[in-house]
Motif scaffolding. Structure first.
Motif, mmCIF file in Angstrom:
data_model
loop_
_atom_site.group_PDB
_atom_site.id
_atom_site.type_symbol
_atom_site.label_atom_id
_atom_site.label_comp_id
_atom_site.label_asym_id
_atom_site.label_seq_id
_atom_site.Cartn_x
_atom_site.Cartn_y
_atom_site.Cartn_z
ATOM 1 N N SER A 39 -8.806 -6.561 26.253
ATOM 2 C CA SER A 39 -7.491 -7.070 26.647
ATOM 3 C C SER A 39 -7.098 -8.261 25.768
ATOM 4 N N ARG A 40 -5.861 -8.686 25.932
ATOM 5 C CA ARG A 40 -5.413 -9.931 25.320
ATOM 6 C C ARG A 40 -4.944 -10.872 26.416
ATOM 7 N N ILE A 41 -5.238 -12.167 26.245
ATOM 8 C CA ILE A 41 -4.841 -13.190 27.219
ATOM 9 C C ILE A 41 -3.978 -14.210 26.482
ATOM 10 N N VAL A 42 -2.779 -14.415 26.992
ATOM 11 C CA VAL A 42 -1.839 -15.352 26.362
ATOM 12 C C VAL A 42 -1.328 -16.320 27.425
ATOM 13 N N GLN A 43 -1.297 -17.603 27.104
ATOM 14 C CA GLN A 43 -0.759 -18.596 28.042
ATOM 15 C C GLN A 43 0.719 -18.819 27.756
ATOM 16 N N ARG A 44 1.518 -18.684 28.788
ATOM 17 C CA ARG A 44 2.949 -18.960 28.689
ATOM 18 C C ARG A 44 3.338 -19.808 29.887
ATOM 19 N N ASP A 45 3.730 -21.048 29.615
ATOM 20 C CA ASP A 45 4.103 -21.987 30.666
ATOM 21 C C ASP A 45 2.960 -22.086 31.679
ATOM 22 N N ASN A 46 3.228 -21.783 32.951
ATOM 23 C CA ASN A 46 2.211 -21.910 33.995
ATOM 24 C C ASN A 46 1.615 -20.563 34.392
ATOM 25 N N ASN A 47 1.502 -19.672 33.423
ATOM 26 C CA ASN A 47 0.942 -18.349 33.682
ATOM 27 C C ASN A 47 0.029 -17.927 32.535
ATOM 28 N N LEU A 48 -0.978 -17.158 32.894
ATOM 29 C CA LEU A 48 -1.749 -16.444 31.895
ATOM 30 C C LEU A 48 -1.304 -14.989 31.940
ATOM 31 N N LEU A 49 -0.879 -14.472 30.797
ATOM 32 C CA LEU A 49 -0.395 -13.097 30.706
ATOM 33 C C LEU A 49 -1.495 -12.239 30.091
ATOM 34 N N ILE A 50 -1.779 -11.119 30.756
ATOM 35 C CA ILE A 50 -2.873 -10.249 30.327
ATOM 36 C C ILE A 50 -2.318 -8.859 30.076
ATOM 37 N N GLY A 51 -2.631 -8.323 28.916
ATOM 38 C CA GLY A 51 -2.160 -6.991 28.580
ATOM 39 C C GLY A 51 -3.201 -6.203 27.822
#
Length: 333
Positions: A39-51
């Motif tokens: 997977s990939r983990i990206v931080q955006r503002d107050n969230n971690l986005l996982i795809g």
């Protein structure tokens, strides 16, 4: 917020949560999760986005790691790897009560706790049974936990003496060539037991107790003919006992005593044709009341992460080449 991935899972970052501690130095923990789950983990503002990959598993592991950091527990590579192994089995570190139980404190005041579910069960089994077996690969804490439990029992005056024994497998062939008296010849075989004692009690305190004979560290052969009352007895490296030696040890227990036997059946050093007393005891005592067996696994390894990978590689090879396992000993009993 626009989606970063076509399909993504969001893990909110609550106020005060330490993302840097979860990701680790140079994002080593994040990279470990991404590699394992694809997977990939990206931080955006107050969230971690996982795809991508196993995004649900990645999110579950991240939530576990946040909970560990929030509780104040230190987070290292071993613990991250263990959390991943639990998530893979749909289990939760938070719900396992791992690291909640203090066995004892070292002489420096450091609390000693089980670090895995397997170790937690092992500690519970030792508490609840007079005779316990801890069987598993290198690095699972079999000996260290047994020594810690013995120190706890001694400090609480549950026993009057700690006796640590190990078979000196090569005693009949090579010890005579070593310099020194008999004790100096066998000490190298007993060094892991000394190391655990020194780490928990401190060298000076351990030596004082040894001088008073409140602690004995002896080769297994020294146990013959003795009856041990009010003692905590540990037999280490029990895979290298013969059937006769194991029976001799098991019949040393006296009133008020507790015994723990540890070993790794994948590392038997007995001569070809000699059956392991540990493997024999597993078969003979499996259904005996009052005896417990704790089988620690590769997931319970608490050494360098490479140790876990080495054990996994050997297991895979031995399953693919069963005739070579233990030097062919299994066909010679």
């Amino acid at each position: 917020m626009e989606p970063f991935f076509v399909e993504e899972i969001r893990v909110p970052i609550e106020a005060g949560q330490n993302v840097e501690a979860v990701f680790g130095i140079l994002d080593v923990n994040r990279k470990l999760l991404e590699t394992h789950y694809g997977s990939r983990i990206v931080q955006r503002d107050n969230n971690l986005l996982i795809g991508g990959g196993k995004a649900e598993k990645t999110a579950s592991a991240l939530r576990e790691l946040f909970a560990i950091v929030d509780s104040g527990e230190p987070l290292d590579e071993q613990k991250v790897g263990y959390v991943i192994s639990l998530v893979d089995q749909d289990l939760s570190y938070r719900e396992s009560n791992v690291n909640k139980d203090v066995i004892c404190f070292t002489y420096k005041g450091k609390p000693l706790r089980p670090k895995t579910m397997g170790q937690t069960g092992y500690v519970r089994a030792i508490r609840e049974h007079d005779l316990s077996f801890g069987i598993g690969p290198a690095g699972t804490g079999k000996t260290y936990i047994a020594v810690a439990m013995a120190v706890h029992a001694f400090k609480n005056k549950e026993v009057e003496k700690i006796i640590l024994a190990r078979p000196a497998v090569e005693a009949g062939e090579r010890l005579g060539f070593l310099p020194g008296d008999l004790q100096e010849k066998v000490d190298p075989y007993l060094r892991p037991l000394y190391d655990a004692l020194y780490d928990i009690l401190g060298r000076e305190a351990a030596l004082r107790l040894k001088e008073r004979e409140a602690i004995e560290v002896v080769p297994l052969a020294y146990m013959r003919g003795r009856t041990l009352d009010n003692s905590f007895i540990i037999l280490d490296e029990a895979q290298n006992t013969t059937r006769e030696q194991m029976k001799m040890f098991l019949t040393r227990m006296g009133f008020g005593s507790k015994a723990v036997i540890t070993g790794d059946i994948t590392q038997i050093d007995l001569p070809r044709g000699k059956a392991s007393g540990l493997m024999d005891a597993v078969r003979v005592l499996q259904n005996v009341e009052g005896v417990s067996f704790s089988f620690l696994k590769e997931a319970d390894v608490v050494r360098h992460s490479l140790v876990r990978r080495i054990i996994k590689a050997y297991d895979a090879y031995e399953h693919a080449h069963p005739a070579e396992e233990n030097g062919g000993q299994e066909g010679e009993e």
